[in-house]
Design a protein around this motif. Structure first.
Motif, PDB file in Angstrom:
ATOM      1  N   ARG A 180      -5.562  24.250 -23.365  1.00 46.18           N
ATOM      2  CA  ARG A 180      -4.947  23.857 -24.636  1.00 46.18           C
ATOM      3  C   ARG A 180      -5.435  22.471 -25.075  1.00 46.18           C
ATOM      4  NH1 ARG A 180       0.456  27.000 -24.991  1.00 46.18           N
ATOM      5  NH2 ARG A 180      -0.072  28.590 -23.458  1.00 46.18           N
ATOM      6  N   TRP A 181      -5.577  21.616 -24.100  1.00 43.85           N
ATOM      7  CA  TRP A 181      -6.045  20.261 -24.400  1.00 43.85           C
ATOM      8  C   TRP A 181      -7.369  20.323 -25.151  1.00 43.85           C
ATOM      9  CZ3 TRP A 181      -3.712  15.611 -23.870  1.00 43.85           C
ATOM     10  CH2 TRP A 181      -4.502  14.449 -23.943  1.00 43.85           C
ATOM     11  N   LYS A 182      -8.225  21.223 -24.651  1.00 44.16           N
ATOM     12  CA  LYS A 182      -9.530  21.340 -25.292  1.00 44.16           C
ATOM     13  C   LYS A 182      -9.404  21.937 -26.686  1.00 44.16           C
ATOM     14  CE  LYS A 182     -12.233  21.666 -21.130  1.00 44.16           C
ATOM     15  NZ  LYS A 182     -12.284  22.684 -20.062  1.00 44.16           N
ATOM     16  N   GLN A 183      -8.432  22.851 -26.838  1.00 42.18           N
ATOM     17  CA  GLN A 183      -8.263  23.466 -28.154  1.00 42.18           C
ATOM     18  C   GLN A 183      -7.880  22.442 -29.216  1.00 42.18           C
ATOM     19  OE1 GLN A 183      -5.383  26.502 -27.426  1.00 42.18           O
ATOM     20  NE2 GLN A 183      -6.896  27.933 -26.607  1.00 42.18           N
ATOM     21  N   LEU A 184      -7.175  21.413 -28.788  1.00 38.06           N
ATOM     22  CA  LEU A 184      -6.744  20.400 -29.752  1.00 38.06           C
ATOM     23  C   LEU A 184      -7.725  19.232 -29.747  1.00 38.06           C
ATOM     24  CD1 LEU A 184      -2.955  20.408 -28.759  1.00 38.06           C
ATOM     25  CD2 LEU A 184      -3.923  21.383 -30.834  1.00 38.06           C
ATOM     26  N   SER A 185      -8.986  19.538 -29.983  1.00 37.85           N
ATOM     27  CA  SER A 185      -9.980  18.487 -29.793  1.00 37.85           C
ATOM     28  C   SER A 185     -10.419  17.855 -31.109  1.00 37.85           C
ATOM     29  CB  SER A 185     -11.195  19.050 -29.050  1.00 37.85           C
ATOM     30  OG  SER A 185     -11.703  20.141 -29.795  1.00 37.85           O
ATOM     31  N   LEU A 186      -9.848  18.324 -32.225  1.00 40.97           N
ATOM     32  CA  LEU A 186     -10.231  17.691 -33.479  1.00 40.97           C
ATOM     33  C   LEU A 186      -9.768  16.225 -33.465  1.00 40.97           C
ATOM     34  CD1 LEU A 186      -9.225  20.465 -36.033  1.00 40.97           C
ATOM     35  CD2 LEU A 186     -11.552  19.771 -35.373  1.00 40.97           C
ATOM     36  N   PRO A 187     -10.583  15.366 -34.035  1.00 42.41           N
ATOM     37  CA  PRO A 187     -10.220  13.932 -33.939  1.00 42.41           C
ATOM     38  C   PRO A 187      -8.827  13.637 -34.500  1.00 42.41           C
ATOM     39  CG  PRO A 187     -12.338  14.250 -35.086  1.00 42.41           C
ATOM     40  CD  PRO A 187     -11.821  15.608 -34.763  1.00 42.41           C
ATOM     41  N   GLN A 188      -8.501  14.308 -35.615  1.00 40.07           N
ATOM     42  CA  GLN A 188      -7.200  13.961 -36.212  1.00 40.07           C
ATOM     43  C   GLN A 188      -6.025  14.529 -35.438  1.00 40.07           C
ATOM     44  OE1 GLN A 188      -9.673  15.684 -37.563  1.00 40.07           O
ATOM     45  NE2 GLN A 188      -8.979  17.195 -39.076  1.00 40.07           N
ATOM     46  N   GLN A 189      -6.310  15.426 -34.478  1.00 38.11           N
ATOM     47  CA  GLN A 189      -5.208  15.992 -33.701  1.00 38.11           C
ATOM     48  C   GLN A 189      -4.803  15.071 -32.561  1.00 38.11           C
ATOM     49  OE1 GLN A 189      -6.998  19.831 -32.865  1.00 38.11           O
ATOM     50  NE2 GLN A 189      -5.626  20.815 -34.342  1.00 38.11           N
ATOM     51  N   GLU A 190      -5.663  14.122 -32.291  1.00 39.83           N
ATOM     52  CA  GLU A 190      -5.367  13.229 -31.173  1.00 39.83           C
ATOM     53  C   GLU A 190      -4.949  11.857 -31.677  1.00 39.83           C
ATOM     54  OE1 GLU A 190      -8.187  10.873 -28.481  1.00 39.83           O
ATOM     55  OE2 GLU A 190      -7.899  12.759 -27.385  1.00 39.83           O
ATOM     56  N   ALA A 191      -3.994  11.278 -30.964  1.00 38.35           N
ATOM     57  CA  ALA A 191      -3.635   9.886 -31.228  1.00 38.35           C
ATOM     58  C   ALA A 191      -3.614   9.168 -29.904  1.00 38.35           C
ATOM     59  CB  ALA A 191      -2.262   9.802 -31.894  1.00 38.35           C
ATOM     60  N   GLN A 192      -4.195   7.991 -29.898  1.00 43.27           N
ATOM     61  CA  GLN A 192      -4.268   7.272 -28.632  1.00 43.27           C
ATOM     62  C   GLN A 192      -3.876   5.821 -28.841  1.00 43.27           C
ATOM     63  OE1 GLN A 192      -8.094   6.483 -26.400  1.00 43.27           O
ATOM     64  NE2 GLN A 192      -7.179   8.082 -25.112  1.00 43.27           N
ATOM     65  N   LYS A 193      -3.242   5.269 -27.835  1.00 41.06           N
ATOM     66  CA  LYS A 193      -2.835   3.867 -27.915  1.00 41.06           C
ATOM     67  C   LYS A 193      -3.024   3.236 -26.556  1.00 41.06           C
ATOM     68  CE  LYS A 193       0.488   1.536 -30.651  1.00 41.06           C
ATOM     69  NZ  LYS A 193       1.026   1.655 -31.988  1.00 41.06           N
ATOM     70  N   ILE A 194      -3.608   2.049 -26.554  1.00 42.74           N
ATOM     71  CA  ILE A 194      -3.722   1.280 -25.316  1.00 42.74           C
ATOM     72  C   ILE A 194      -2.881   0.034 -25.516  1.00 42.74           C
ATOM     73  CG2 ILE A 194      -5.302   0.008 -23.816  1.00 42.74           C
ATOM     74  CD1 ILE A 194      -7.477   2.010 -24.883  1.00 42.74           C
ATOM     75  N   PHE A 195      -1.934  -0.182 -24.614  1.00 42.10           N
ATOM     76  CA  PHE A 195      -0.997  -1.284 -24.878  1.00 42.10           C
ATOM     77  C   PHE A 195      -0.541  -1.938 -23.587  1.00 42.10           C
ATOM     78  CE2 PHE A 195       1.161   2.762 -24.678  1.00 42.10           C
ATOM     79  CZ  PHE A 195       2.254   2.534 -23.866  1.00 42.10           C
ATOM     80  N   LYS A 196      -0.047  -3.151 -23.731  1.00 45.06           N
ATOM     81  CA  LYS A 196       0.438  -3.919 -22.587  1.00 45.06           C
ATOM     82  C   LYS A 196       1.829  -3.436 -22.202  1.00 45.06           C
ATOM     83  CE  LYS A 196      -0.423  -8.547 -21.314  1.00 45.06           C
ATOM     84  NZ  LYS A 196      -1.634  -8.301 -20.509  1.00 45.06           N
ATOM     85  N   ALA A 197       2.120  -3.463 -20.916  1.00 50.13           N
ATOM     86  CA  ALA A 197       3.444  -3.076 -20.450  1.00 50.13           C
ATOM     87  C   ALA A 197       4.468  -4.145 -20.818  1.00 50.13           C
ATOM     88  CB  ALA A 197       3.431  -2.863 -18.955  1.00 50.13           C
ATOM     89  N   ASN A 198       5.537  -3.701 -21.374  1.00 52.07           N
ATOM     90  CA  ASN A 198       6.624  -4.637 -21.701  1.00 52.07           C
ATOM     91  C   ASN A 198       7.693  -4.684 -20.619  1.00 52.07           C
ATOM     92  OD1 ASN A 198       5.882  -5.756 -24.196  1.00 52.07           O
ATOM     93  ND2 ASN A 198       6.332  -3.794 -25.182  1.00 52.07           N
ATOM     94  N   HIS A 199       7.669  -3.692 -19.753  1.00 54.99           N
ATOM     95  CA  HIS A 199       8.660  -3.606 -18.685  1.00 54.99           C
ATOM     96  C   HIS A 199       7.908  -3.473 -17.374  1.00 54.99           C
ATOM     97  CE1 HIS A 199      11.789  -2.966 -21.699  1.00 54.99           C
ATOM     98  NE2 HIS A 199      10.937  -2.139 -22.288  1.00 54.99           N
ATOM     99  N   PRO A 200       8.583  -3.759 -16.236  1.00 54.65           N
ATOM    100  CA  PRO A 200       7.940  -3.564 -14.938  1.00 54.65           C
ATOM    101  C   PRO A 200       7.428  -2.126 -14.820  1.00 54.65           C
ATOM    102  CG  PRO A 200      10.078  -4.627 -14.680  1.00 54.65           C
ATOM    103  CD  PRO A 200       9.931  -4.276 -16.127  1.00 54.65           C
ATOM    104  N   MET A 201       6.263  -1.974 -14.200  1.00 52.95           N
ATOM    105  CA  MET A 201       5.672  -0.640 -14.161  1.00 52.95           C
ATOM    106  C   MET A 201       6.162   0.122 -12.955  1.00 52.95           C
ATOM    107  SD  MET A 201       1.900  -1.647 -15.573  1.00 52.95           S
ATOM    108  CE  MET A 201       1.287  -0.016 -15.863  1.00 52.95           C
ATOM    109  N   ASP A 202       7.240   0.885 -13.144  1.00 57.17           N
ATOM    110  CA  ASP A 202       7.857   1.626 -12.049  1.00 57.17           C
ATOM    111  C   ASP A 202       7.671   3.109 -12.332  1.00 57.17           C
ATOM    112  OD1 ASP A 202      10.931   1.295 -10.216  1.00 57.17           O
ATOM    113  OD2 ASP A 202       9.754   3.137 -10.561  1.00 57.17           O
ATOM    114  N   ALA A 203       7.085   3.801 -11.416  1.00 59.68           N
ATOM    115  CA  ALA A 203       6.758   5.206 -11.640  1.00 59.68           C
ATOM    116  C   ALA A 203       8.008   6.046 -11.890  1.00 59.68           C
ATOM    117  CB  ALA A 203       5.991   5.751 -10.440  1.00 59.68           C
TER     118      ALA A 203
END
Lengths: 978, 160
Positions: free
Chosen positions: A879-902
């Protein structure tokens, strides 16, 4: 010259008075007075000391001049000098001057008080009385401060002369009335009560007035006076007509004292002591019996004195309201007076019966006199008597006689004096509403009111008929037919045009089937009145016209023609011009559906106390309406506008003070929805507020409308707005969300419960659950203060296109939230299609009179409608591959605001709504999720991947969905959470 | 009782007695309004009328109107008889009282009223007692009067 001059002959004064009387003109009089004033001034200023007589004479002249209406600004000092004269007549004139011309000159007050003090201490009863009279006449606070403590002592002193006691009692009464705080209660009060036993009738007469006043303020402290008063009264009532010598007045023993004693007893409920009560009832019966005896004298004074006691007795009987036998006898007695040849007695009987009518014991007895009272209304020559008759008819009205009384009052209205027309109109309107069994009668009555006395029909009255017609669908057709007929009169009152315009605009369709009242006929009938009407009425008619365009498409062209006319589009009045412009545009750009929504029938009005009743109360002053609105007479009555069907069989015992019309002030069990819908759309469409765009879609035309000035206060809605603070503020003026709204919203992206908002006044808690595309949310509004919130109204608003994307149904909440209390509001939510912005929650209320308002974002975000989907790694990647059009994906790279606890991250992702898929991503640090967003219109599949980088304290979040905006939106929402 | 006014058929105020504190301006306004209202009424009309939040009780004796303002709970008929008793007192004192007596002896009219009503309440209803008090004052007066005037009006008219 004077016909007689007794006592002193102040010849100079008599000559002066004669001169004044002989003056031929006002100017001559003023000239003479000025000459005299100059003369007196020179005498007072002269070197030669004036003797007491001259001073007295001049002071007396000044007094006379003052009483003629001229200002006097001198002579006070000479008058004060006279106070300390040891000649009685000089002292007396000095006191008279002071009593009539009080001056707050503090220097003088001190001197006056000094003189009074000396006279009070003189032990000369004549001087003491003069001093007491002066205090009683002036009664100022300064005098209270100086003497309030001394007078009680004089009053109860064993050696005080009777005349001094009498003056002291009434002097103290005056001071107590003026400044109760200055009169010390104490040991003397018990002895004052015993003055009721005094041998001297004059002392008792004076003392009762004082005791009555004290009882009113401190009933418990003076209870002992009841039995004393009863026994005194009993002795008087049973005495023979000559027993009391000089206190017998035209063969009536001590009428003034009797009346005062009966007044005193009205400060208390019936005596508890059976013996006392028995004796009192005996007295009352004796008075009633004596009323039937032949008069002992033909003089009017005899009958007046006797009847004064009788009326006071009846007042006491009504006050007790517990002796059915006496009440009915009283009523019969008054019934005899209704036809008495003395106008005074007829007047008083009508007045007194008014109060009897509100007693359950005598209401029926009063009703038997209806014909006499109606006759009085028709034939009395004195307007004040007719007024009393109208009051009594209003008071005796109930369901059984309402039609008769209302029709008589309507008939009277045609010839009624102008001064009382408005009051009669209000009364008729109230009775018609209160006792209407069928609403057509109510409508007829109000239209008759407008026909007969249109000028006196206030806004409250015609607003009310519109409210009632709007709320009762069984009368709408009849109302439309009736106003249509009424409007056909060649000359009809403007109020009729208003009512007619409104009703036909709402319900004209109900009579459109009849060719005689076809839409074009309705329109031309209304429009024939248009040019004769005031601006307000014309504005209302324009609203009717736009409503016609919706109701009757066949009238569209004609009406557009009218709206387009230069006289409308370029009207000098801005309100008319605006309406014409807006309505014309609306009618040409909006689709039929939109028109139908915007111009939908008005929703029912919220129930509240009749504003007419409030108006009558205002007119009559406080308390005036109480007897009239008393609920106990007609326990089965329902109110026409209560939204409650008639329940004649209901047996209830309303409290005696319950206000019939006020009953509906309580929130009705099944409240109609707040007029949030169609009615207000009409307002919304023209408002340029940021949050109130209706769901018409952002067409260029709308933008054009938005550029117009905001609507004037008198919008179509305002026509019926109650003058009282409205319970349902329209959403047109919702403010922007508070600055923290986004932050607060973010807290709820991954959870459903918690505190949404809190300040010093209010806490709002949320509990919600979502399944598929449906959700239910409970909002808890907690009043954190100890003061009641009023007009509390939380409303949900859909900005922009949201209305088509999300349906939120709200239940109304009580408009009052008590201090410390919490109210709950339930919201049913349906997601129609994907949406990006949350609805707004606007909370408004009054706290301590100050309006508070608050706009928040309702924690409903698109992820709430996630349905988690479990799937294997293989499926995921496919399914991931099926949604491969650029506009179908949104991506964000951001700094953690809270402690990174799994674990925390895992919980948040689950809270976000997607399923968490293990063993999918080759990197076990990464999180992968999948789910479907359920909306009514479509489903949106979502896949997500979150890659934490512990070293960099960064995340990368990737969303892929079948809809581009959803991907971006989910990505933004979720990115805020870590 | 809040106040009592005596005025003539021509609307001239002859006596005013106020039992509640009011400014001179307010008093004048009330007087003007009431004189007008009462004079406009026809002879056979009833003696009571509502006025502001008060009840007005009035009666005409010859050329003079007696007008009292009472409170809502006060008894109209007994007020009518207060007026009558006051007229009787004046009549007894002056002997067939007429308007002129009250004009020329206004101070006496005030003194008699003070003996009868005080602070707006009936103080003494006995005619004998009220007149006794006034008579005593006159006696005191006579003594002092004689010192200034050999000739006095006393006795010019028979009383009692």
């Amino acid at each position: 010259m004077p016909a007689v001059s007794k006592g002193d002959g102040m010849r100079g004064l008599a000559v002066f008075i004669s001169d004044i009387r002989n003056c031929k003109s006002k100017e001559a009089e003023i000239k003479r007075i000025n000459k005299e004033l100059a003369n007196i001034r020179s005498k007072f200023k002269g070197d030669k000391a004036l003797d007491g007589y001259s001073k007295k004479k001049y002071v007396c002249k000044l007094l006379f001049i003052f009483l003629l209406g001229h200002d006097i600004d001198f002579g006070h000092m000479e008058a004060v000098n006279l106070l300390s004269s040891n000649k009685y007549t000089e002292k007396q004139i000095g006191y008279l001057f002071i009593s009539v011309l009080v001056n707050s000159n503090s220097e003088l007050i001190r001197l006056i008080n000094n003189a009074i003090k000396n006279d009070l201490a003189s032990r000369n009863p004549t001087f003491m009385c003069l001093a007491l009279h002066c205090i009683a006449n002036v009664g100022s606070r300064e005098m209270g401060e100086a003497f309030a403590a001394d007078i009680p002592r004089i009053l109860v002193a064993g050696d005080s002369m009777d005349s001094v006691k009498q003056s002291a009692a009434l002097c103290l009464l005056r001071l107590y009335k003026a400044s109760p705080d200055l009169v010390p209660m104490g040991e003397w009060t018990a002895r004052v009560v015993h003055l009721l036993n005094d041998q001297h009738m004059g002392v008792v007469t004076a003392a009762v007035s004082l005791i009555t006043c004290l009882c009113k303020k401190n009933p418990d402290d003076f209870k002992t006076c009841i039995s004393l008063a009863v026994s005194r009264l009993s002795r008087i009532v049973s005495s023979a007509s000559t027993d009391l010598q000089d206190y017998t007045y035209y063969f009536v023993p001590a009428p003034w004292l009797s009346v005062k004693l009966l007044r005193l007893l009205q400060c208390y409920p019936p005596p508890e002591d059976a013996a006392v009560k028995g004796r009192l009832v005996e007295c009352l019966e004796t008075v009633l019996n004596k009323a039937q005896e032949p008069p002992k004298s033909k003089k009017v004074q005899h009958s007046n004195a006797k009847n004064a006691i009788l009326f006071e007795t009846i007042s006491l009987i009504i006050h007790y309201d517990s002796e059915p036998n006496l009440l009915v006898r009283a009523c019969n007695q008054l019934g005899q007076f209704l036809q008495h040849r003395e106008t005074n007695l007829r007047y008083l009987a009508l007045e007194s019966m008014c109060t009897l009518a509100s007693s359950e014991f005598s209401h029926e007895a009063v009703k038997t006199h209806i014909d006499t009272v109606i006759n009085a209304l028709k034939t009395e020559r004195d307007v004040s008597v007719r007024q009393r008759a109208a009051d009594l008819l209003y008071a005796m009205c109930d369901r059984s006689n309402a039609k008769q009384i209302v029709s008589e009052m309507l008939r009277y209205l045609e010839t009624a004096d102008y001064a009382i027309r408005e009051e009669i109109v209000l009364k008729v309107a109230i009775l018609a509403e209160k006792y209407a069994v069928d609403y057509s009668w109510y409508v007829d009555t109000i239209l008759n009111l407008i026909r007969i006395a249109g000028d006196y029909v206030s806004e409250e009255v015609w607003y009310r008929v519109l409210q009632i017609v709007t709320n009762r669908d069984d009368v709408q057709g009849y109302a439309a037919k009736t106003v249509f007929e009424a409007l056909q009169a060649p000359a009809c009152h403007e109020n009729m045009v208003k009512v007619g315009g409104y009703i036909l605009g709402e319900f004209g369709n109900l009579i459109a089937g009849d060719p005689r009242s076809s839409p074009p006929v309705q329109f031309s009938l209304l429009h024939s009145k248009f040019h004769l009407c005031s601006v307000a009425t014309r504005a209302l008619l324009l609203s009717t016209y736009i409503k016609f365009i919706n109701l009757f498409p066949e009238t569209k062209a004609t009406i557009q023609g009218v709206l387009r006319a230069g006289s409308q589009l370029r009207n000098a009045d801005v309100e008319l011009q605006q309406r014409a412009v807006e309505y014309l545009t609306l009618s040409s750009v909006a689709s039929t559906d939109v028109l139908a929504t915007v111009l939908e029938e008005m929703p029912p009005f919220p129930e509240r106390e009749s504003s007419i009743l409030a108006k009558l109360k205002r007119k009559k002053g406080p308390g005036a309406g109480s007897a009239l609105d008393d609920g106990r007479r007609d326990p089965s009555s329902h109110d026409i506008n209560g939204g409650v069907e008639p329940t004649p069989s209901t047996v209830s015992t309303p409290s005696p003070s319950a206000d019939l019309l006020g009953l509906r002030a309580a929130p009705p069990p099944a409240a109609p929805p707040a007029p949030l819908g169609a009615g207000n759309l009409l307002v919304d469409v023209f408002s340029d507020g940021p949050a109130a765009q209706p769901s018409l879609g952002p067409t260029p035309e709308e933008a054009f409308l938005s550029e117009l000035e905001p609507p004037a206060p008198e919008s179509p809605m305002a026509l019926l707005a109650d003058p009282a603070p409205a319970a349902d503020p329209g959403p047109e003026d919702i403010g922007p969300p508070i600055p923290e709204a986004d932050e607060l919203l973010n807290k709820f992206v991954c959870r459903n419960n918690g505190v949404l908002f809190e300040n010093q006044l209010l806490q709002i808690g949320v509990k919600s659950e979502f399944r598929q595309n449906l959700g239910r949310m409970y909002l808890f509004y907690g009043n954190k203060t100890s003061v009641q919130f009023q007009n509390f109204s939380p409303t949900v608003v859909h900005p922009g296109d949201l209305q088509t994307q999300l349906a939120v149904q709200t239940k109304r909440v009580a408009s009052q939230v008590d201090g410390g209390a919490q109210v709950q509001q339930v919201l049913n939510i349906e997601c129609l299609r994907d949406f990006l912005t949350p609805p707004l929650l606007s909370v408004r209320f009054r706290y301590g009179g100050a309006p508070q308002s608050l706009t928040l974002k309702l924690p409903v975000t698109i992820n709430k409608f996630f349905q988690p989907t479990e799937m294997a790694a293989q499926d995921f990647f496919q399914r991931w591959k099926q949604l491969s059009l650029p506009q179908q994906e949104a991506q964000k790279i951001f700094k953690a605001n809270h402690p990174m606890d799994a674990e925390v991250t895992k919980a948040k992702l689950l809270g976000f709504g997607s399923a968490l898929l293990d063993n999918v991503d080759p990197n076990p640090e990464n999180f992968v999720g999948a789910g479907i967003i359920q909306t009514k219109a479509l489903q949106v599949g979502c896949l997500l991947r979150l890659e934490p980088n512990a070293q960099a304290q960064m995340y990368r979040l990737t969303l892929r969905t079948s809809k581009e905006p959803v991907s971006r939106h989910l990505c933004e929402l979720l990115a805020q959470q870590f | 009782m809040q106040f009592m006014l005596l005025f003539s058929r021509q609307g001239k105020l002859r006596l005013q007695k106020w039992y509640v504190p009011l400014s001179d301006k307010e008093k004048k306004k009330i007087t003007r309004e009431l004189v007008q209202t009462v004079l406009a009424r026809k002879p056979k009309m009833c003696s009571f009328l509502e006025w502001r939040d008060l009840k007005i009780v009035y009666k005409r004796y010859a050329s003079l109107y007696f007008c009292c303002a009472i409170e809502d709970q006060d008894n109209e008929l007994i007020t009518l008889e207060i007026i009558h008793r006051y007229v009787e007192l004046l009549d007894k004192y002056f002997g067939s009282v007429c308007e002129l007596d009250i004009i020329f002896n206004f101070e006496k009219a005030y003194f008699i009223l003070d003996e009868f009503l005080l602070g707006g309440e009936v103080q003494e209803t006995s005619k004998k007692n009220v007149l006794k008090a006034i008579e005593q004052a006159d006696l005191l007066q006579e003594k002092t009067e004689a010192m200034y005037h050999s000739k006095s009006f006393i006795g010019s008219k028979k009383a009692y």
